[in-house]
Design an enzyme around this catalytic site. Structure first.
Site, PDB file in Angstrom:
ATOM      1  N   GLU A   1      -7.426  -1.186  17.166  1.00 30.11           N
ATOM      2  CA  GLU A   1      -7.929   0.019  17.073  1.00 30.11           C
ATOM      3  C   GLU A   1      -7.783   1.095  18.315  1.00 30.11           C
ATOM      4  O   GLU A   1      -7.207   2.317  18.373  1.00 30.11           O
ATOM      5  CB  GLU A   1      -9.363   0.267  16.797  1.00 30.11           C
TER       6      GLU A   1
ATOM      7  N   GLU B   1     -12.761  -6.722  10.532  1.00 32.81           N
ATOM      8  CA  GLU B   1     -14.152  -6.536  10.274  1.00 32.81           C
ATOM      9  C   GLU B   1     -14.808  -6.796   8.988  1.00 32.81           C
ATOM     10  O   GLU B   1     -15.874  -7.483   8.770  1.00 32.81           O
ATOM     11  CB  GLU B   1     -14.313  -5.143  10.563  1.00 32.81           C
TER      12      GLU B   1
ATOM     13  N   ALA C   1      -8.277  -0.180   8.574  1.00 29.77           N
ATOM     14  CA  ALA C   1      -8.590   0.811   7.639  1.00 29.77           C
ATOM     15  C   ALA C   1      -7.141   1.651   7.357  1.00 29.77           C
ATOM     16  O   ALA C   1      -6.407   1.454   8.243  1.00 29.77           O
ATOM     17  CB  ALA C   1      -9.505   1.765   8.464  1.00 29.77           C
TER      18      ALA C   1
ATOM     19  N   GLY D   1     -10.056  -2.609  10.653  1.00 33.98           N
ATOM     20  CA  GLY D   1     -11.244  -3.187   9.463  1.00 33.98           C
ATOM     21  C   GLY D   1     -10.925  -4.384   8.564  1.00 33.98           C
ATOM     22  O   GLY D   1     -11.862  -4.701   8.031  1.00 33.98           O
TER      23      GLY D   1
END
Ligand code: CO8
Length: 258
Positions: free
Chosen positions: A132, A112, A66, A109
């Protein structure tokens, strides 16, 4: 033709290809990219001319997570009240099979997003991780759930708690990726694989995907019961009649997705 800021979109025969395209940020996932990817996937998903979707990035990075710069100043109220990044969940609701072609970094992300696809074809330089914890946060787009189901509790805990990366050999051994190719070939191979999928009955592939996902998401008895119902429903389709007739008549089937 729609203009996109963060992705490239191509239709090749019955395969829809989405290439993440923020090279300067290693394809970091910001809200604009999420909205563009999810929007195109939803368009492809209801388009009978598309039988499979490939999501890919660059050779260096599928996506390095992200977008930390976008997230860094957000407050709890902002992320919670805006359901920040919630739209990614829509990928899990698609009928059309989605193949991730991963070369380079698939972190946070990015990992993911790859796991939101139905399976992962990897280049030999692929690196997976959920780092993270190094940023004082935890996975938020399903990573703690899908990684654990994909590689088991031991490796998922190890990766998510230490933030370490997993190279492609370990990822293949652990069952996170389905096949590995030299990095220069991975995308072409993923497209070939998607073309094979797209040559089948779209209804059958959607039902097959649904059935496998029941195994992923529920218990055995419930999954087998769901599979049986989905199997029976294939007998309501022209493609079942055609597929079986073509076998008996020793010819290729001509699926009409009906
Ligand atoms: N976000 C924003 N920018 C990034 C990101 C990122 N995740 N990753 C890389 N970039 C940028 C860098 O800032 C740099 O930009 P600039 O040139 O302007 O400084 C550019 O991309 C190139 O990166 P590097 O110079 O760092 O390239 P290296 O080859 O040296 O390193 C790495 C590559 C190892 C991938 C390194 O960039 C890195 O560690 N990136 C961050 C990886 C990471 O921590 N990802 C997890 C992010 S958090 C997350 O994904 C949470 C998801 C859950 C959200 C839930 C919401 C509900």
């Amino acid at each position: 033709m729609t203009e996109y800021q963060t992705i490239l979109v191509e239709r090749r025969g019955r395969v829809g290809i989405i290439t993440l395209n923020r090279p300067k940020a290693l394809n970091a996932l910001n809200s604009e990219l999420m909205n563009e990817v999810v929007g195109v996937v939803k368009e492809f998903d209801v388009d009978e001319a598309i039988g499979a979707i490939v999501i890919t990035g660059s050779e260096k990075a599928f996506a390095a997570g992200a977008d930390i710069k976008e997230m860094s100043t957000k407050t709890y109220a902002e992320v919670a009240n805006q359901q920040f990044f919630g739209a990614w969940d829509e990928l899990a609701r698609t009928r059309t099979p989605i193949v991730a072609a991963v070369t380079g970094y698939a972190l946070g992300g990015g990992c993911e997003l790859a796991m939101l696809c139905d399976f992962i074809i990897a280049g030999d330089n692929a690196v997976f991780g959920q780092p993270e914890i190094n940023l004082g946060v935890i996975p938020g787009i399903g990573g703690s759930q899908r990684l654990t189901r994909a590689v088991g509790k031991a490796k998922a805990m190890d990766m998510i708690l230490t933030g370490r990366n997993m190279k492609v050999d370990e990822a293949e051994r652990a069952g996170l990726v389905s096949r590995v190719f030299p990095k220069e070939e991975a995308l072409a191979k993923a497209i070939e694989i998607a073309e094979v999928i797209a040559s089948k009955s779209l209804i059958a592939s959607a039902l097959a995907k649904e059935a496998v996902n029941r195994a992923f998401e529920s218990g055995l008895t419930e999954g087998v019961r769901a599979e049986r119902g989905l199997f029976y429903s294939t007998f309501a389709t022209d493609d079942q009649t055609e597929g079986m007739a073509a076998f008996v008549e020793k010819r290729d089937p001509n699926f009409t997705h009906r």
